[in-house]
Design a protein around this motif. Structure first.
Motif, PDB file in Angstrom:
ATOM      1  N   TRP A  50       0.840  -1.195   0.000  1.00  8.03           N
ATOM      2  CA  TRP A  50       0.000   0.000   0.000  1.00  8.03           C
ATOM      3  C   TRP A  50       0.876   1.245   0.000  1.00  8.03           C
ATOM      4  N   HIS A  81      -4.158  11.912  -0.053  1.00 10.28           N
ATOM      5  CA  HIS A  81      -4.699  10.971  -1.025  1.00 10.28           C
ATOM      6  C   HIS A  81      -5.273   9.751  -0.316  1.00 10.28           C
ATOM      7  N   GLU A  82      -6.198   9.071  -0.982  1.00  4.80           N
ATOM      8  CA  GLU A  82      -6.682   7.792  -0.479  1.00  4.80           C
ATOM      9  C   GLU A  82      -5.573   6.752  -0.618  1.00  4.80           C
ATOM     10  N   VAL A 128      -3.531   3.618  -1.756  1.00  6.20           N
ATOM     11  CA  VAL A 128      -3.547   2.959  -3.062  1.00  6.20           C
ATOM     12  C   VAL A 128      -2.836   1.617  -2.947  1.00  6.20           C
ATOM     13  N   ASP A 168       3.171  -2.838 -11.265  1.00  9.08           N
ATOM     14  CA  ASP A 168       2.764  -1.429 -11.223  1.00  9.08           C
ATOM     15  C   ASP A 168       3.974  -0.543 -10.942  1.00  9.08           C
ATOM     16  N   ILE A 177       0.454   6.962 -10.925  1.00  4.98           N
ATOM     17  CA  ILE A 177       0.522   5.501 -10.882  1.00  4.98           C
ATOM     18  C   ILE A 177       0.227   4.961 -12.275  1.00  4.98           C
ATOM     19  N   ARG A 226      -0.511   1.401 -13.981  1.00  3.52           N
ATOM     20  CA  ARG A 226      -0.784  -0.012 -13.759  1.00  3.52           C
ATOM     21  C   ARG A 226      -0.145  -0.846 -14.864  1.00  3.52           C
TER      22      ARG A 226
END
Length: 319
Positions: free
Chosen positions: A55, A61-62, A64, A70, A141, A143
């Motif tokens: 994480w 920020h939330e 992630v 990634d 980010i 992915r």
């Protein structure tokens, strides 16, 4: 100007002016529950998951969840945490990283390691760092399944391989791979639907992007608004409006700012005479160049070059 100073496009110009200094690692191998809290860091951090999940919890920020393959980029990041789970209690990362051996930090039993995180820190010349850092969000980010994700995952794997072996030229390869990662992350960021502002986002705009690339390919050319509009297949008024909307400054002001940024860099490194630099930046005379330089920078080219040659003053001794 590209033939004199070696620049070809906005990204190449920016990377050249930034004089990036790269530090790769230490990489993280971890097992079980863990969490590391990182202090703010100037400029850019890039990382990717070679194996496992973790994480990323960035202030503002939330949380992630990052998965294998990634990659992420942090621009002038505020404090953040990397953790096995959002609820893990973090400890300061500094003392843990200081205990690295052979480029690796290990947390938990080696036999149970299920995470392999490879990271790099990229610092820039402070005089020009804003050319890039002002355009970056605090977090990007990519992915592994994204359009650029597979290529970035391959680069992370290559970087991890170089970190894991003591081969000749390893630090050089690591440095170049980290900078290649930076460029690919910038491409991924610029190509997204919610495009960034400034020249980075404008590169993907058909008309404005064509003009930007033309300007950077030949900074010595005496560009006019009419000529830039023509190669963009737009009217002068439409081009000027579109350029300012996407880039943030009018076309000719943008051109002057980039020319002066390149000129400051050349003067600081003392690579060209002032008359050569005037021609390389599209000015018909040394006096015209000097006038423009003084307006933007606040000193004459000769004064700027002389100041750059002076060694920094030693810090005063405190009692």
């Amino acid at each position: 100007m590209s033939s004199v100073l070696g620049f070809r496009d906005p990204v190449a110009d920016a990377i050249g002016l930034l004089r990036p200094r790269t530090v790769v690692g230490p990489s993280l191998l971890a097992a079980g529950e863990w969490a590391l809290r990182f202090d703010p860091f100037l400029h850019v951090r890039i990382g990717g998951l070679v194996r496992g999940t973790c994480w990323l919890i960035l202030e503002g920020h939330e949380p992630v969840l990052l998965r294998e393959g990634d990659t992420f980029m942090l621009g002038n990041p505020p404090p953040y945490v990397l953790a096995s789970s959002p609820g893990a209690s973090p400890r300061p990362a500094g003392p843990v990283l200081a205990g690295a051996e052979d480029g690796f930090v290990r947390i938990g039993p080696e036999s149970g390691e299920d995470l392999y995180l490879c990271v790099g820190h990229i610092a820039f010349d402070d005089r020009n760092a804003a050319l890039l850092t002002d355009l970056l969000p605090s977090l990007v980010i990519v992915r592994v399944g994204d359009p650029h994700g597979g290529r970035l995952a391959q680069l992370i794997d290559l970087l991890a391989t170089e970190v894991g072996v003591a081969a000749a030229g390893g630090p050089l390869v690591q440095n170049h791979l980290a900078q290649i990662l930076l460029v690919h992350m910038l491409r991924a960021h610029a190509g997204r639907t919610h495009r960034p502002t400034g020249w980075l986002g404008a590169l993907n705009e058909d008309g404005v992007g064509v003009a930007l690339r033309a300007v950077h390919a030949d900074m010595a050319h005496s560009w006019s608004l009419k000529e830039l509009a023509e190669i963009s297949h737009m009217s002068r008024s439409a081009f000027a409006q579109a350029f300012k909307s996407h880039v943030g400054t009018p076309p000719l002001e943008y051109l002057i700012q980039w020319r002066m940024s390149l000129a400051r860099d050349a003067l600081a490194r003392d690579t060209l005479s002032i008359s050569q630099l005037a021609r390389a930046t599209g000015y018909q005379s040394e006096s015209a160049f000097s006038t423009a330089f003084r307006r933007v920078v606040g000193s004459s080219p000769a004064q700027f070059r002389n100041q750059s040659r002076q060694p920094p003053r030693p810090a005063a001794n405190g009692s």
